[in-house]
Design a protein around this motif. Structure first.
Motif, PDB file in Angstrom:
ATOM      1  N   ASN A 118     101.953 -40.853 -12.704  1.00  0.00           N
ATOM      2  CA  ASN A 118     102.605 -42.010 -13.314  1.00  0.00           C
ATOM      3  C   ASN A 118     102.516 -41.991 -14.837  1.00  0.00           C
ATOM      4  N   THR A 119     102.440 -40.797 -15.412  1.00  0.00           N
ATOM      5  CA  THR A 119     102.270 -40.664 -16.861  1.00  0.00           C
ATOM      6  C   THR A 119     103.138 -39.523 -17.378  1.00  0.00           C
ATOM      7  N   LEU A 157     104.446 -40.277 -31.593  1.00  0.00           N
ATOM      8  CA  LEU A 157     104.083 -39.737 -30.287  1.00  0.00           C
ATOM      9  C   LEU A 157     103.422 -40.835 -29.478  1.00  0.00           C
ATOM     10  N   GLY A 158     103.519 -40.695 -28.145  1.00  0.00           N
ATOM     11  CA  GLY A 158     102.937 -41.705 -27.274  1.00  0.00           C
ATOM     12  C   GLY A 158     102.979 -41.287 -25.823  1.00  0.00           C
ATOM     13  N   PHE A 159     102.754 -42.257 -24.941  1.00  0.00           N
ATOM     14  CA  PHE A 159     102.711 -41.997 -23.504  1.00  0.00           C
ATOM     15  C   PHE A 159     103.520 -43.064 -22.772  1.00  0.00           C
ATOM     16  N   ASP A 160     104.289 -42.640 -21.778  1.00  0.00           N
ATOM     17  CA  ASP A 160     104.902 -43.562 -20.829  1.00  0.00           C
ATOM     18  C   ASP A 160     103.957 -43.732 -19.650  1.00  0.00           C
ATOM     19  N   LEU A 161     103.598 -44.974 -19.352  1.00  0.00           N
ATOM     20  CA  LEU A 161     102.730 -45.285 -18.224  1.00  0.00           C
ATOM     21  C   LEU A 161     103.536 -46.134 -17.237  1.00  0.00           C
ATOM     22  N   TYR A 162     103.758 -45.612 -16.037  1.00  0.00           N
ATOM     23  CA  TYR A 162     104.635 -46.260 -15.061  1.00  0.00           C
ATOM     24  C   TYR A 162     103.841 -47.148 -14.117  1.00  0.00           C
ATOM     25  N   PHE A 163     104.298 -48.407 -14.023  1.00  0.00           N
ATOM     26  CA  PHE A 163     103.722 -49.359 -13.084  1.00  0.00           C
ATOM     27  C   PHE A 163     104.805 -49.791 -12.089  1.00  0.00           C
ATOM     28  N   LYS A 164     104.446 -50.637 -11.164  1.00  0.00           N
ATOM     29  CA  LYS A 164     105.369 -50.971 -10.087  1.00  0.00           C
ATOM     30  C   LYS A 164     106.626 -51.670 -10.596  1.00  0.00           C
ATOM     31  N   TYR A 165     106.475 -52.604 -11.547  1.00  0.00           N
ATOM     32  CA  TYR A 165     107.616 -53.400 -11.986  1.00  0.00           C
ATOM     33  C   TYR A 165     108.033 -53.145 -13.429  1.00  0.00           C
ATOM     34  N   LYS A 167     107.427 -50.396 -17.227  1.00  0.00           N
ATOM     35  CA  LYS A 167     106.863 -49.214 -17.875  1.00  0.00           C
ATOM     36  C   LYS A 167     106.247 -49.652 -19.204  1.00  0.00           C
ATOM     37  N   PHE A 168     105.016 -49.233 -19.443  1.00  0.00           N
ATOM     38  CA  PHE A 168     104.296 -49.547 -20.670  1.00  0.00           C
ATOM     39  C   PHE A 168     104.159 -48.264 -21.484  1.00  0.00           C
ATOM     40  N   SER A 169     104.561 -48.325 -22.766  1.00  0.00           N
ATOM     41  CA  SER A 169     104.595 -47.116 -23.590  1.00  0.00           C
ATOM     42  C   SER A 169     103.935 -47.362 -24.941  1.00  0.00           C
ATOM     43  N   LEU A 207     103.544 -51.246 -28.953  1.00  0.00           N
ATOM     44  CA  LEU A 207     103.287 -51.513 -27.540  1.00  0.00           C
ATOM     45  C   LEU A 207     104.628 -51.881 -26.910  1.00  0.00           C
ATOM     46  N   ASN A 208     105.249 -50.881 -26.256  1.00  0.00           N
ATOM     47  CA  ASN A 208     106.598 -51.034 -25.704  1.00  0.00           C
ATOM     48  C   ASN A 208     106.536 -51.403 -24.231  1.00  0.00           C
ATOM     49  N   PHE A 209     107.374 -52.356 -23.840  1.00  0.00           N
ATOM     50  CA  PHE A 209     107.467 -52.771 -22.431  1.00  0.00           C
ATOM     51  C   PHE A 209     108.925 -52.660 -21.990  1.00  0.00           C
ATOM     52  N   GLN A 210     109.139 -51.963 -20.854  1.00  0.00           N
ATOM     53  CA  GLN A 210     110.470 -51.828 -20.287  1.00  0.00           C
ATOM     54  C   GLN A 210     110.454 -52.170 -18.806  1.00  0.00           C
TER      55      GLN A 210
END
Length: 210
Positions: A118-119, A157-165, A167-169, A207-210
């Motif tokens: 999930n990353t 640079l950063g990371f996409d972290l996938y959650f159920k509802y 994505k936090f980046s 702190l990105n939220f999608q």
């Protein structure tokens, strides 16, 4: 196409270049100035993002935002020599503060690594147009005067972290201004001739939220 929003905290400063007149030891009007030093100052911004997927690993991002900035500058002055000592000493430091609210329109390319669980790591690069909300007449009354428009080169640079509802980046992004913002004709005459150019520099945590 996907949408989101972000919160960001930044630290920023001017990148200053001394003038030839300041570097000339025979220039008496500037001999009382020891140095002019920009100081990193905190701020924050917020906005929303539009993400256009071109490929599984390549996106285009548009992230319009409002940024709140402070720019601090320390001017260090010499005093006259004392006790027959030919070496002057610094006894006075004057801090000048510039505050600005900026409307920014960044356009970035985002390259993402292959997803692992999930990353996934990503890199961003692009540019931004910036416009100050304060008009120039109001800015001209400050001691250190700059123009209200700039263009920057940005990379991060950063990371996409996938959650159920969602994505936090989280992302760290570096920004460098391209234009010389300095307006010497309106700046405090005590030190205006010591500076030849001013450019913007900032480091921002998004702190990105999608």
């Amino acid at each position: 196409m996907s949408y989101g929003f972000f919160l960001a905290a930044h630290t920023n400063m001017w990148r200053m270049k001394y003038s030839e007149a300041f570097l000339d030891p025979t220039n008496a009007p500037l001999n009382n100035i020891q140095s002019i030093i920009p100081v990193y100052s905190p701020g924050f911004s917020l906005g929303f993002l539009v993400n256009i997927r071109l490929h599984d690993q390549v996106n285009i991002m548009m992230t319009p935002k409002i940024g709140f900035y402070e720019f601090k500058t320390d001017v260090n002055y010499f005093t006259e020599p004392i006790n027959n000592n030919d070496v002057p000493v610094i006894t006075r430091r004057q801090t000048y503060l510039n505050e600005a609210t900026m409307v920014e329109i960044p356009i970035l390319f985002k390259y993402k690594a292959q997803r692992f669980n999930n990353t996934r790591m990503f890199f961003t690069g692009g540019g931004s147009a910036m416009f100050r909300t304060k008009d120039q007449d109001e800015a001209d009354i400050e001691d250190l005067v700059t123009t209200g428009r700039d263009f920057t080169v940005d990379f991060g640079l950063g990371f996409d972290l996938y959650f159920k509802y969602f994505k936090f980046s989280p992302e760290v992004r570096f920004s460098h201004g391209l234009l010389n913002l300095y307006r010497p004709e309106q700046t405090n005459p005590a030190f205006r001739d010591a500076i030849s150019e001013i450019r913007r520099k900032s480091i921002t945590l998004y702190l990105n939220f999608q």
